[in-house]
Design an enzyme around this catalytic site. Structure first.
Site, short mmCIF file in Angstrom:
data_model
loop_
_atom_site.label_atom_id
_atom_site.label_comp_id
_atom_site.label_asym_id
_atom_site.label_seq_id
_atom_site.Cartn_x
_atom_site.Cartn_y
_atom_site.Cartn_z
N HIS A 1 0.88 -1.21 -0.04
CA HIS A 1 0.13 0.19 0.01
C HIS A 1 0.95 1.20 0.03
O HIS A 1 2.11 1.17 0.52
CB HIS A 1 -0.72 -0.01 1.14
N ASP B 1 -7.79 -5.37 -0.20
CA ASP B 1 -8.37 -6.10 -1.31
C ASP B 1 -8.08 -7.68 -0.83
O ASP B 1 -8.68 -8.26 -1.67
CB ASP B 1 -7.94 -5.71 -2.53
N1 ACO Z 1 4.01 -7.82 -4.03
C1 ACO Z 1 5.33 -7.99 -4.11
N2 ACO Z 1 6.05 -6.83 -3.99
C2 ACO Z 1 5.46 -5.88 -3.80
C3 ACO Z 1 3.93 -5.57 -3.76
C4 ACO Z 1 3.26 -6.75 -3.82
N3 ACO Z 1 1.90 -6.67 -3.96
N4 ACO Z 1 3.79 -4.28 -3.55
C5 ACO Z 1 4.90 -3.72 -3.61
N5 ACO Z 1 6.24 -4.48 -3.74
C6 ACO Z 1 7.39 -3.93 -3.60
C7 ACO Z 1 7.70 -3.60 -5.17
O1 ACO Z 1 8.21 -4.53 -5.93
C8 ACO Z 1 8.69 -2.56 -4.45
O2 ACO Z 1 10.07 -3.30 -4.52
P1 ACO Z 1 11.52 -2.86 -4.78
O3 ACO Z 1 11.74 -1.66 -3.96
O4 ACO Z 1 12.43 -3.93 -4.47
O5 ACO Z 1 11.44 -2.61 -6.35
C9 ACO Z 1 8.33 -1.97 -3.42
O6 ACO Z 1 7.61 -2.85 -2.70
C10 ACO Z 1 7.60 -0.61 -3.62
O7 ACO Z 1 6.60 -0.84 -4.37
P2 ACO Z 1 6.00 0.39 -5.33
O8 ACO Z 1 5.30 -0.18 -6.44
O9 ACO Z 1 7.00 1.53 -5.21
O10 ACO Z 1 4.82 0.70 -4.08
P3 ACO Z 1 3.80 1.95 -4.49
O11 ACO Z 1 3.39 2.64 -3.17
O12 ACO Z 1 3.90 2.61 -5.76
O13 ACO Z 1 2.38 0.90 -4.79
C11 ACO Z 1 0.73 -0.63 -4.65
C12 ACO Z 1 1.27 0.68 -4.06
C13 ACO Z 1 0.19 0.01 -6.22
C14 ACO Z 1 -0.61 -0.81 -3.92
C15 ACO Z 1 1.68 -1.85 -4.76
O14 ACO Z 1 1.78 -2.01 -3.53
C16 ACO Z 1 0.75 -3.00 -5.47
O15 ACO Z 1 1.14 -2.99 -6.60
N6 ACO Z 1 0.18 -3.67 -4.96
C17 ACO Z 1 -0.65 -5.00 -5.52
C18 ACO Z 1 -2.00 -4.29 -6.31
C19 ACO Z 1 -2.93 -4.07 -5.06
O16 ACO Z 1 -3.19 -5.12 -3.99
N7 ACO Z 1 -3.68 -2.96 -5.00
C20 ACO Z 1 -4.77 -2.64 -3.98
C21 ACO Z 1 -4.20 -1.50 -3.16
S1 ACO Z 1 -5.28 -0.85 -2.00
C22 ACO Z 1 -6.58 -0.33 -3.10
O17 ACO Z 1 -6.48 0.29 -3.84
C23 ACO Z 1 -8.04 -0.42 -2.41
#
Ligand code: ACO
Length: 379
Positions: free
Chosen positions: A262, A315
């Site tokens: 998140h 989610d």
């Molecule tokens: N699984 C594995 N690794 C993850 C996940 C995940 N679900 N989410 C983030 N990471 C890792 C990334 O690979 C990244 O790693 P790195 O630094 O080694 O490259 C690090 O965590 C940071 O990730 P970002 O993409 O920079 O985080 P951001 O804040 O931009 O994204 C997001 C947040 C979009 C929710 C992301 O965590 C994600 O894609 N999650 C999966 C989709 C999801 O569950 N969405 C629902 C969100 S809640 C909502 O909207 C109701």
């Protein structure tokens, strides 16, 4: 030319673009407040209708105020026939596209279409909140070749949605599960969809236009689409004992596990606790503990990522609740929208009440002052 030194806040991370009195999130401590009230207290005690009133009016309603608010919602559940016709026309489209199109159509014929006063905006807010469940349920019935089911005035918002969806009265546990799910999804500060709504509202576009922008932003798998993706993952895993190896394979292939991570929460999303408990209860009740067990095992396999601040989000367990209630997977995002509409309209009203157009900058990194080449000379 020396490039200008600017700091780019990719994804607008960490940027406060305004102040708000609607919602507070402490992502480090896992705290979520709607209008100052803790989500755990609201989850334990409130109905969705009370939460809607609280968000819109910044106070808990008295009995009388709640009765009037509830009556206003009930009075606005029926859709104009022209919108029903549009739903029939696009019955084979994705339910989010149908919802977006139906709201757009409602924006053409709303009784207050030309009125941008605060009073009119409150009326539009109530109408939209009441109409969302009817749009989603009517579309689900029509695409299945069934007739839409008329709303019932003797049922609350959540129970009436399940009634219109299935044509049978839900048992009290199913109705409460839906109600709790709507409460947990009602509001979440400047998430992508509420931000999109505020951007549109900041141009002084009307409420329906701003809500269409919000629906568009919610549709993507990085926002509202994650619950559906989580249940696809559960299906792909198949058995609880396969979860650990499946997660390791995905992570080794640098894939994201949906329902985790998140932008704001770096600890457990406080909403997840309630959905986890609900998922377990419903799994036992409906004789399908396997889905819950697969989810638990995924969560255990993801524990090492907690060191990076990656925990379950809202989610992760939400999809299993809908699955247990017998709701098809492509309705998961529209159901999120049914809960969230009240948050969107509240943000739009707050934006209107103290507006400045939202217009951030992009740092240009392309070439400068290229020489014009006539079309005959281009290679
Ligand atoms: N699984 C594995 N690794 C993850 C996940 C995940 N679900 N989410 C983030 N990471 C890792 C990334 O690979 C990244 O790693 P790195 O630094 O080694 O490259 C690090 O965590 C940071 O990730 P970002 O993409 O920079 O985080 P951001 O804040 O931009 O994204 C997001 C947040 C979009 C929710 C992301 O965590 C994600 O894609 N999650 C999966 C989709 C999801 O569950 N969405 C629902 C969100 S809640 C909502 O909207 C109701």
């Amino acid at each position: 030319m020396v490039a200008e030194q600017v700091v780019v806040h990719k994804g607008l991370e960490g940027i406060h673009f305004d102040t708000t009195k609607i919602c507070h999130i402490d992502g480090q401590k896992g705290i979520l407040l709607y209008r100052g009230y803790n989500i755990h207290d609201l989850a334990a005690n409130a109905t969705y209708e009370e939460v809607c009133y609280l968000l819109l009016h910044d106070k808990l309603p008295t009995k009388q105020e709640l009765a009037e608010f509830d009556a206003a919602l009930k009075a606005n559940r029926t859709l104009p026939s022209v919108v029903m016709d549009i739903i029939r026309t696009f019955k084979d489209a994705h339910p989010m596209d149908v919802l977006r199109t139906a709201v757009s159509a409602l924006g053409c014929i709303d009784p207050d279409v030309k009125d941008m006063s605060m009073e009119a905006n409150y009326r539009k807010a109530i109408r939209l909140t009441a109409q969302f469940p009817t749009i989603v349920a009517a579309h689900e019935r029509i695409r299945k070749g069934l007739e839409p089911v008329s709303p019932r005035d003797d049922l609350g918002h959540a129970a009436n949605f399940l009634w219109m969806l299935k044509g049978e009265e839900p048992d009290p546990d199913a109705a409460r599960a839906m109600d709790l799910d709507f409460i947990l999804h009602a509001e979440h500060s400047s998430n992508a969809s509420a931000f999109a709504a505020r951007v549109a509202a900041s141009t002084l576009a009307d409420m329906h236009s701003a809500v269409v922008a919000a629906i568009a932003a919610l549709k993507g798998p990085l926002h509202g689409g994650a619950a559906e993706a989580v249940m696809e993952m559960v299906e792909a895993i198949g058995e609880p004992e396969r979860a650990e190896a499946w997660v390791q394979e995905q992570l080794a292939a640098k894939k994201r596990i949906m329902g985790f991570g998140h932008r704001v929460y770096k600890t457990e999303d406080p909403r997840a606790r309630h959905l986890r408990e609900l998922s377990q209860v419903l799994g036992e009740r409906y004789g399908d503990p396997k889905t819950f067990q697969i989810l638990r095992n995924i969560e255990k396999a993801m524990e090492p990522l907690r060191a990076k601040g990656i925990y379950v989000n809202v989610d992760f367990y939400a999809g299993s609740i809908y699955h247990y209630l017998g709701i098809p997977a492509d309705l998961y995002i529209p159901i999120f929208a049914i809960g969230r509409i009240i948050g969107w309209v509240t943000h739009i009203i707050e934006q209107f009440s103290d507006n400045r157009i939202l217009r951030p900058l992009l740092h240009y990194v392309g070439p400068m002052e290229r020489e014009w080449v006539p079309i005959e000379q281009r290679g």
